[in-house]
Design a protein around this motif. Structure first.
Motif, PDB file in Angstrom:
ATOM      1  N   SER A 145       0.861  -1.164   0.000  1.00 38.54           N
ATOM      2  CA  SER A 145       0.000   0.000   0.000  1.00 38.54           C
ATOM      3  C   SER A 145       0.908   1.227   0.000  1.00 38.54           C
ATOM      4  N   ARG A 146       0.670   2.126  -0.944  1.00 36.81           N
ATOM      5  CA  ARG A 146       1.517   3.309  -1.068  1.00 36.81           C
ATOM      6  C   ARG A 146       0.640   4.540  -1.192  1.00 36.81           C
ATOM      7  N   ASN A 147       0.953   5.564  -0.395  1.00 32.38           N
ATOM      8  CA  ASN A 147       0.191   6.805  -0.396  1.00 32.38           C
ATOM      9  C   ASN A 147       0.810   7.834  -1.325  1.00 32.38           C
ATOM     10  N   SER A 148      -0.035   8.707  -1.847  1.00 34.64           N
ATOM     11  CA  SER A 148       0.432   9.856  -2.627  1.00 34.64           C
ATOM     12  C   SER A 148       1.148  10.820  -1.676  1.00 34.64           C
ATOM     13  N   PRO A 149       1.963  11.724  -2.202  1.00 37.03           N
ATOM     14  CA  PRO A 149       2.684  12.670  -1.337  1.00 37.03           C
ATOM     15  C   PRO A 149       1.777  13.491  -0.421  1.00 37.03           C
ATOM     16  N   ASP A 150       0.582  13.834  -0.871  1.00 38.63           N
ATOM     17  CA  ASP A 150      -0.328  14.617  -0.024  1.00 38.63           C
ATOM     18  C   ASP A 150      -1.140  13.753   0.935  1.00 38.63           C
ATOM     19  N   LEU A 152      -4.532  10.094  -1.471  1.00 36.67           N
ATOM     20  CA  LEU A 152      -4.745   8.960  -2.366  1.00 36.67           C
ATOM     21  C   LEU A 152      -3.814   7.824  -1.959  1.00 36.67           C
ATOM     22  N   CYS A 153      -4.218   6.614  -2.286  1.00 37.41           N
ATOM     23  CA  CYS A 153      -3.325   5.476  -2.097  1.00 37.41           C
ATOM     24  C   CYS A 153      -3.650   4.413  -3.132  1.00 37.41           C
ATOM     25  N   VAL A 154      -2.679   3.574  -3.392  1.00 37.46           N
ATOM     26  CA  VAL A 154      -2.869   2.404  -4.244  1.00 37.46           C
ATOM     27  C   VAL A 154      -2.533   1.181  -3.416  1.00 37.46           C
ATOM     28  N   ASP A 155      -3.449   0.238  -3.379  1.00 40.22           N
ATOM     29  CA  ASP A 155      -3.228  -1.060  -2.743  1.00 40.22           C
ATOM     30  C   ASP A 155      -3.062  -2.113  -3.816  1.00 40.22           C
ATOM     31  N   VAL A 156      -1.996  -2.889  -3.720  1.00 38.03           N
ATOM     32  CA  VAL A 156      -1.827  -4.090  -4.533  1.00 38.03           C
ATOM     33  C   VAL A 156      -2.233  -5.242  -3.635  1.00 38.03           C
ATOM     34  N   PHE A 157      -3.085  -6.127  -4.131  1.00 38.21           N
ATOM     35  CA  PHE A 157      -3.634  -7.180  -3.283  1.00 38.21           C
ATOM     36  C   PHE A 157      -3.620  -8.544  -3.970  1.00 38.21           C
ATOM     37  N   ARG A 158      -3.728  -9.570  -3.146  1.00 39.37           N
ATOM     38  CA  ARG A 158      -3.793 -10.959  -3.608  1.00 39.37           C
ATOM     39  C   ARG A 158      -5.169 -11.505  -3.280  1.00 39.37           C
ATOM     40  N   ARG A 159      -5.808 -12.080  -4.284  1.00 38.78           N
ATOM     41  CA  ARG A 159      -7.129 -12.690  -4.087  1.00 38.78           C
ATOM     42  C   ARG A 159      -6.986 -14.135  -3.604  1.00 38.78           C
ATOM     43  N   GLU A 160      -8.079 -14.667  -3.128  1.00 42.28           N
ATOM     44  CA  GLU A 160      -8.126 -16.049  -2.646  1.00 42.28           C
ATOM     45  C   GLU A 160      -7.743 -17.051  -3.741  1.00 42.28           C
ATOM     46  N   ASP A 161      -8.045 -16.747  -4.999  1.00 37.81           N
ATOM     47  CA  ASP A 161      -7.724 -17.667  -6.097  1.00 37.81           C
ATOM     48  C   ASP A 161      -6.262 -17.582  -6.537  1.00 37.81           C
ATOM     49  N   GLY A 162      -5.478 -16.707  -5.888  1.00 33.28           N
ATOM     50  CA  GLY A 162      -4.061 -16.579  -6.191  1.00 33.28           C
ATOM     51  C   GLY A 162      -3.729 -15.483  -7.186  1.00 33.28           C
ATOM     52  N   ARG A 210      -6.904  -8.487 -13.445  1.00 34.62           N
ATOM     53  CA  ARG A 210      -6.233  -9.641 -12.852  1.00 34.62           C
ATOM     54  C   ARG A 210      -4.821  -9.773 -13.394  1.00 34.62           C
ATOM     55  N   TYR A 211      -3.903 -10.139 -12.487  1.00 33.12           N
ATOM     56  CA  TYR A 211      -2.493 -10.284 -12.828  1.00 33.12           C
ATOM     57  C   TYR A 211      -1.948 -11.563 -12.197  1.00 33.12           C
ATOM     58  N   ALA A 212      -0.907 -12.087 -12.808  1.00 30.26           N
ATOM     59  CA  ALA A 212      -0.287 -13.323 -12.317  1.00 30.26           C
ATOM     60  C   ALA A 212       0.611 -13.080 -11.110  1.00 30.26           C
ATOM     61  N   SER A 213       1.088 -11.840 -10.931  1.00 29.80           N
ATOM     62  CA  SER A 213       1.989 -11.552  -9.812  1.00 29.80           C
ATOM     63  C   SER A 213       1.737 -10.149  -9.275  1.00 29.80           C
ATOM     64  N   ALA A 214       2.209  -9.922  -8.044  1.00 31.64           N
ATOM     65  CA  ALA A 214       2.117  -8.591  -7.456  1.00 31.64           C
ATOM     66  C   ALA A 214       2.962  -7.614  -8.262  1.00 31.64           C
ATOM     67  N   HIS A 215       4.085  -8.071  -8.776  1.00 32.88           N
ATOM     68  CA  HIS A 215       4.952  -7.229  -9.602  1.00 32.88           C
ATOM     69  C   HIS A 215       4.199  -6.732 -10.844  1.00 32.88           C
ATOM     70  N   ASP A 216       3.486  -7.631 -11.512  1.00 29.59           N
ATOM     71  CA  ASP A 216       2.715  -7.250 -12.705  1.00 29.59           C
ATOM     72  C   ASP A 216       1.623  -6.236 -12.367  1.00 29.59           C
ATOM     73  N   ALA A 217       0.938  -6.438 -11.233  1.00 30.95           N
ATOM     74  CA  ALA A 217      -0.104  -5.498 -10.809  1.00 30.95           C
ATOM     75  C   ALA A 217       0.503  -4.134 -10.505  1.00 30.95           C
TER      76      ALA A 217
END
Length: 75
Positions: free
Chosen positions: A9-14, A17-27, A54-61
């Motif tokens: 999870s990364r926040n904007s400078p102010d 805003l934030c972006v969360d990268v997450f993993r679903r139950e299906d992988g 949907r992405y295969a890895s957290a890196h791809d997301a």
């Protein structure tokens, strides 16, 4: 179905805003952009509309989040 697990999870400078990268139950992985308004006590809410991608890895997301969210990766 369980809630997706946030990987990063990364926040904007102010901090509004934030972006969360997450993993679903299906992988699979995904991301979403969230916003919060300091004057509103309801907390964070989704604004990006990316959570269904949907992405295969957290890196791809994370890589696609950098391409799609203007401030992300520039903070």
């Amino acid at each position: 179905m369980k809630k997706p697990q946030v990987v990063t999870s990364r926040n904007s400078p102010d901090g509004l805003l934030c972006v969360d990268v997450f993993r679903r139950e299906d992988g699979s992985f995904g991301f979403e952009e969230f916003r919060r308004d300091p004057e509103d006590a309801s907390g964070w809410y989704g604004v990006g509309g990316y959570s269904g991608l949907r992405y295969a890895s957290a890196h791809d997301a994370d890589k696609d989040a950098t391409a799609r969210v203007s401030w992300y990766g520039n903070e």
